[in-house]
Design a protein around this motif. Sequence first.
Motif, PDB file in Angstrom:
ATOM      1  N   PRO A  16      39.346  80.012 -46.767  1.00  0.00           N
ATOM      2  CA  PRO A  16      38.914  78.853 -46.637  1.00  0.00           C
ATOM      3  C   PRO A  16      40.300  77.360 -46.823  1.00  0.00           C
ATOM      4  CG  PRO A  16      39.169  80.499 -49.489  1.00  0.00           C
ATOM      5  CD  PRO A  16      39.390  80.811 -47.416  1.00  0.00           C
ATOM      6  N   MET A  17      40.890  78.132 -46.713  1.00  0.00           N
ATOM      7  CA  MET A  17      42.279  76.939 -46.430  1.00  0.00           C
ATOM      8  C   MET A  17      42.260  76.571 -44.942  1.00  0.00           C
ATOM      9  SD  MET A  17      43.700  76.949 -49.323  1.00  0.00           S
ATOM     10  CE  MET A  17      44.794  75.799 -49.071  1.00  0.00           C
ATOM     11  N   VAL A  18      42.038  77.889 -44.100  1.00  0.00           N
ATOM     12  CA  VAL A  18      41.665  77.123 -42.454  1.00  0.00           C
ATOM     13  C   VAL A  18      41.082  75.807 -42.642  1.00  0.00           C
ATOM     14  CG1 VAL A  18      41.158  77.941 -40.618  1.00  0.00           C
ATOM     15  CG2 VAL A  18      42.925  79.178 -41.270  1.00  0.00           C
ATOM     16  N   ALA A  19      39.459  76.219 -43.349  1.00  0.00           N
ATOM     17  CA  ALA A  19      38.764  75.277 -43.765  1.00  0.00           C
ATOM     18  C   ALA A  19      39.096  73.612 -43.980  1.00  0.00           C
ATOM     19  CB  ALA A  19      37.457  75.274 -44.614  1.00  0.00           C
ATOM     20  N   VAL A  20      40.011  73.973 -45.327  1.00  0.00           N
ATOM     21  CA  VAL A  20      40.306  72.913 -45.520  1.00  0.00           C
ATOM     22  C   VAL A  20      41.815  71.908 -44.962  1.00  0.00           C
ATOM     23  CG1 VAL A  20      42.155  71.984 -47.630  1.00  0.00           C
ATOM     24  CG2 VAL A  20      40.202  73.677 -48.333  1.00  0.00           C
ATOM     25  N   GLN A  21      42.597  72.518 -44.517  1.00  0.00           N
ATOM     26  CA  GLN A  21      43.787  72.471 -43.077  1.00  0.00           C
ATOM     27  C   GLN A  21      42.820  71.908 -42.289  1.00  0.00           C
ATOM     28  OE1 GLN A  21      46.096  74.974 -41.897  1.00  0.00           O
ATOM     29  NE2 GLN A  21      47.225  73.944 -40.311  1.00  0.00           N
ATOM     30  N   GLY A  22      41.243  72.028 -41.756  1.00  0.00           N
ATOM     31  CA  GLY A  22      40.649  71.527 -40.487  1.00  0.00           C
ATOM     32  C   GLY A  22      40.588  70.170 -40.647  1.00  0.00           C
ATOM     33  N   TYR A  23      39.351  69.936 -42.326  1.00  0.00           N
ATOM     34  CA  TYR A  23      38.669  68.925 -43.018  1.00  0.00           C
ATOM     35  C   TYR A  23      40.049  67.924 -43.226  1.00  0.00           C
ATOM     36  CZ  TYR A  23      34.110  71.051 -43.563  1.00  0.00           C
ATOM     37  OH  TYR A  23      32.855  71.567 -43.213  1.00  0.00           O
ATOM     38  N   VAL A  24      41.261  68.153 -43.127  1.00  0.00           N
ATOM     39  CA  VAL A  24      41.898  67.093 -43.760  1.00  0.00           C
ATOM     40  C   VAL A  24      42.700  66.075 -42.594  1.00  0.00           C
ATOM     41  CG1 VAL A  24      44.033  67.007 -44.478  1.00  0.00           C
ATOM     42  CG2 VAL A  24      42.398  67.993 -46.426  1.00  0.00           C
ATOM     43  N   LYS A  25      42.547  67.315 -41.407  1.00  0.00           N
ATOM     44  CA  LYS A  25      43.222  67.061 -40.483  1.00  0.00           C
ATOM     45  C   LYS A  25      42.930  65.736 -39.998  1.00  0.00           C
ATOM     46  CE  LYS A  25      46.212  68.102 -36.954  1.00  0.00           C
ATOM     47  NZ  LYS A  25      45.657  66.912 -36.006  1.00  0.00           N
ATOM     48  N   LEU A  44      38.185  75.134 -55.093  1.00  0.00           N
ATOM     49  CA  LEU A  44      37.631  75.178 -56.120  1.00  0.00           C
ATOM     50  C   LEU A  44      37.962  77.396 -55.533  1.00  0.00           C
ATOM     51  CD1 LEU A  44      36.848  74.275 -58.705  1.00  0.00           C
ATOM     52  CD2 LEU A  44      34.651  74.520 -57.981  1.00  0.00           C
ATOM     53  N   THR A  45      37.123  77.802 -54.840  1.00  0.00           N
ATOM     54  CA  THR A  45      36.959  78.936 -54.097  1.00  0.00           C
ATOM     55  C   THR A  45      38.597  79.891 -54.428  1.00  0.00           C
ATOM     56  OG1 THR A  45      35.826  78.528 -52.800  1.00  0.00           O
ATOM     57  CG2 THR A  45      36.790  80.383 -52.460  1.00  0.00           C
ATOM     58  N   VAL A  46      39.477  79.350 -54.042  1.00  0.00           N
ATOM     59  CA  VAL A  46      40.244  79.481 -53.656  1.00  0.00           C
ATOM     60  C   VAL A  46      41.528  79.137 -54.843  1.00  0.00           C
ATOM     61  CG1 VAL A  46      43.220  78.998 -52.695  1.00  0.00           C
ATOM     62  CG2 VAL A  46      41.273  79.113 -51.641  1.00  0.00           C
ATOM     63  N   ASN A  47      41.038  78.641 -55.429  1.00  0.00           N
ATOM     64  CA  ASN A  47      41.780  78.947 -57.837  1.00  0.00           C
ATOM     65  C   ASN A  47      40.716  80.035 -57.849  1.00  0.00           C
ATOM     66  OD1 ASN A  47      43.641  77.457 -57.807  1.00  0.00           O
ATOM     67  ND2 ASN A  47      42.526  75.541 -58.425  1.00  0.00           N
ATOM     68  N   HIS A  48      39.492  79.796 -57.997  1.00  0.00           N
ATOM     69  CA  HIS A  48      38.855  81.229 -58.520  1.00  0.00           C
ATOM     70  C   HIS A  48      39.346  82.498 -58.305  1.00  0.00           C
ATOM     71  CE1 HIS A  48      35.063  79.209 -59.598  1.00  0.00           C
ATOM     72  NE2 HIS A  48      35.405  79.858 -61.221  1.00  0.00           N
ATOM     73  N   LEU A  49      39.522  83.067 -56.807  1.00  0.00           N
ATOM     74  CA  LEU A  49      40.533  83.491 -56.355  1.00  0.00           C
ATOM     75  C   LEU A  49      41.553  84.586 -56.731  1.00  0.00           C
ATOM     76  CD1 LEU A  49      39.743  84.019 -51.994  1.00  0.00           C
ATOM     77  CD2 LEU A  49      39.154  86.000 -54.230  1.00  0.00           C
ATOM     78  N   ILE A  50      42.933  83.058 -57.272  1.00  0.00           N
ATOM     79  CA  ILE A  50      43.630  82.919 -57.545  1.00  0.00           C
ATOM     80  C   ILE A  50      43.782  83.511 -59.243  1.00  0.00           C
ATOM     81  CG2 ILE A  50      46.195  82.059 -58.299  1.00  0.00           C
ATOM     82  CD1 ILE A  50      45.789  80.711 -55.786  1.00  0.00           C
ATOM     83  N   LYS A  51      42.640  82.612 -60.158  1.00  0.00           N
ATOM     84  CA  LYS A  51      42.657  83.579 -61.211  1.00  0.00           C
ATOM     85  C   LYS A  51      42.747  85.506 -61.710  1.00  0.00           C
ATOM     86  CE  LYS A  51      39.372  82.399 -64.265  1.00  0.00           C
ATOM     87  NZ  LYS A  51      38.318  81.470 -64.070  1.00  0.00           N
ATOM     88  N   ASP A  52      41.295  85.471 -60.245  1.00  0.00           N
ATOM     89  CA  ASP A  52      40.656  86.875 -60.645  1.00  0.00           C
ATOM     90  C   ASP A  52      41.270  87.580 -60.430  1.00  0.00           C
ATOM     91  OD1 ASP A  52      38.035  85.354 -61.733  1.00  0.00           O
ATOM     92  OD2 ASP A  52      37.183  86.227 -59.933  1.00  0.00           O
ATOM     93  N   LEU A  53      41.928  87.459 -59.424  1.00  0.00           N
ATOM     94  CA  LEU A  53      43.207  88.543 -59.016  1.00  0.00           C
ATOM     95  C   LEU A  53      44.460  88.495 -60.170  1.00  0.00           C
ATOM     96  CD1 LEU A  53      43.980  87.499 -55.468  1.00  0.00           C
ATOM     97  CD2 LEU A  53      43.346  90.495 -55.888  1.00  0.00           C
ATOM     98  N   PHE A  54      45.264  87.482 -60.429  1.00  0.00           N
ATOM     99  CA  PHE A  54      45.842  87.806 -61.320  1.00  0.00           C
ATOM    100  C   PHE A  54      45.210  88.448 -62.655  1.00  0.00           C
ATOM    101  CE2 PHE A  54      47.440  85.850 -65.537  1.00  0.00           C
ATOM    102  CZ  PHE A  54      49.551  86.324 -64.875  1.00  0.00           C
ATOM    103  N   GLU A  80      31.640  61.378 -49.242  1.00  0.00           N
ATOM    104  CA  GLU A  80      31.756  61.854 -49.970  1.00  0.00           C
ATOM    105  C   GLU A  80      31.256  63.746 -49.870  1.00  0.00           C
ATOM    106  OE1 GLU A  80      29.200  61.807 -53.088  1.00  0.00           O
ATOM    107  OE2 GLU A  80      28.890  62.889 -53.944  1.00  0.00           O
ATOM    108  N   LYS A  81      30.454  63.799 -48.761  1.00  0.00           N
ATOM    109  CA  LYS A  81      30.124  65.319 -47.718  1.00  0.00           C
ATOM    110  C   LYS A  81      31.377  65.842 -47.935  1.00  0.00           C
ATOM    111  CE  LYS A  81      28.536  64.092 -43.617  1.00  0.00           C
ATOM    112  NZ  LYS A  81      27.367  63.805 -42.794  1.00  0.00           N
ATOM    113  N   TYR A  82      32.143  65.225 -47.089  1.00  0.00           N
ATOM    114  CA  TYR A  82      33.326  66.042 -46.997  1.00  0.00           C
ATOM    115  C   TYR A  82      34.357  66.325 -47.439  1.00  0.00           C
ATOM    116  CZ  TYR A  82      31.883  64.009 -42.302  1.00  0.00           C
ATOM    117  OH  TYR A  82      30.712  64.176 -40.780  1.00  0.00           O
ATOM    118  N   LEU A  83      34.650  65.088 -48.140  1.00  0.00           N
ATOM    119  CA  LEU A  83      35.140  65.686 -49.939  1.00  0.00           C
ATOM    120  C   LEU A  83      34.873  66.665 -50.964  1.00  0.00           C
ATOM    121  CD1 LEU A  83      35.937  61.989 -50.728  1.00  0.00           C
ATOM    122  CD2 LEU A  83      37.526  63.044 -49.592  1.00  0.00           C
ATOM    123  N   ARG A  84      33.293  66.871 -50.809  1.00  0.00           N
ATOM    124  CA  ARG A  84      33.059  68.196 -51.439  1.00  0.00           C
ATOM    125  C   ARG A  84      33.210  69.232 -50.935  1.00  0.00           C
ATOM    126  NH1 ARG A  84      31.055  68.724 -56.503  1.00  0.00           N
ATOM    127  NH2 ARG A  84      30.852  65.972 -56.738  1.00  0.00           N
TER     128      ARG A  84
END
Length: 283
Positions: free
Chosen positions: A49-58, A80-90, A69-73
């Motif tokens: 997901p971070m690679v995707a975020v990087q691509g969109y922001v670039k 959100l996915t990354v946050n979920h992952l970190i929370k679940d992993l913890f 809105e569609k890109y921001l979403r």
Amino acid sequence: IKLSRISDIQGKTLKEQEEAIQTANDNLKRLEKLRQQLIADISHELGTPMVAVQGYVKALLDGVIQPEEKYLRLIYDRVLTVNHLIKDLFLLSTYQANRNHFDHQQIDIDAFILSVEDKYAPECERSGIELEVFKGVDGSGSAQEEMIVWADPVRLDQVFENLVQNAIKFTGAGGSIQLTSEFQPKYEGARLGHWFVKISDTGLGISEEDIAHVFERFFRSKEAKARGIQGTGLGLAITKEIIQKHGGEIGVTSAPDEGTTFFFLIPAELIDKCENAQSKILG
Ligand code: ADP
């Protein structure tokens, strides 16, 4: 995986000692492999997901796309996915390291199941899924008795959140979910026994090949990925840890295209209703 202790080699012949050391070495190698696999999984799951975020922001910075809105979403969903992952992993790591504090309380199962029904009925209705709740009479049919378990209510909520949300996610509109909750006495007439819970859906099902892996960290079926069904693959690993920490067991049966049933058991007992009411008043 059991590591050898000194007592494993004390008082043994040289050959037995060599074998015990070999087994310990093999176990260490297996652990190291698991650790490496885990790091690879985490990097992959967080990296994608971070690679995707990087691509969109670039692309936004370069003016290739506009801040619509569609890109921001899209960006927001990945974060959100990354946050979920970190929370679940913890959560998972603290459970497994026994560092998580469990606040065991006496829980009245009838009231708890009612709250589960209230919580998920609106979501099922929105998704076009029928939710049926069965409270088994097996042993708990007596009007004077009620079933209680000693459990952490927050963790128990999490178990239902994971199992019911999965059932909703993997069952399309027009399907149904059945939730069964009953007391199973140790022997006929016993007041000690188990709380048996079954959550069945008429959804996608799980293939024979996949079913052995559903409780593994990061496991997500090919169908789940192909259909773009959101998830971290950590929910069931967390659920299993919680159930085990309550002295229980969890299992699953499934038939592809017919549906899936997750079930669990945790120790429970029947008490007199007035006894419970009294203890509530007395605090
Ligand atoms: P997540 O749902 O976040 O992907 P889980 O650990 O909860 O992770 O589930 C792991 C996998 O098990 C899912 O990706 C899916 O392949 C399978 N699975 C879980 N529950 C169901 C279900 N009710 N029906 C079909 N497949 C399921």
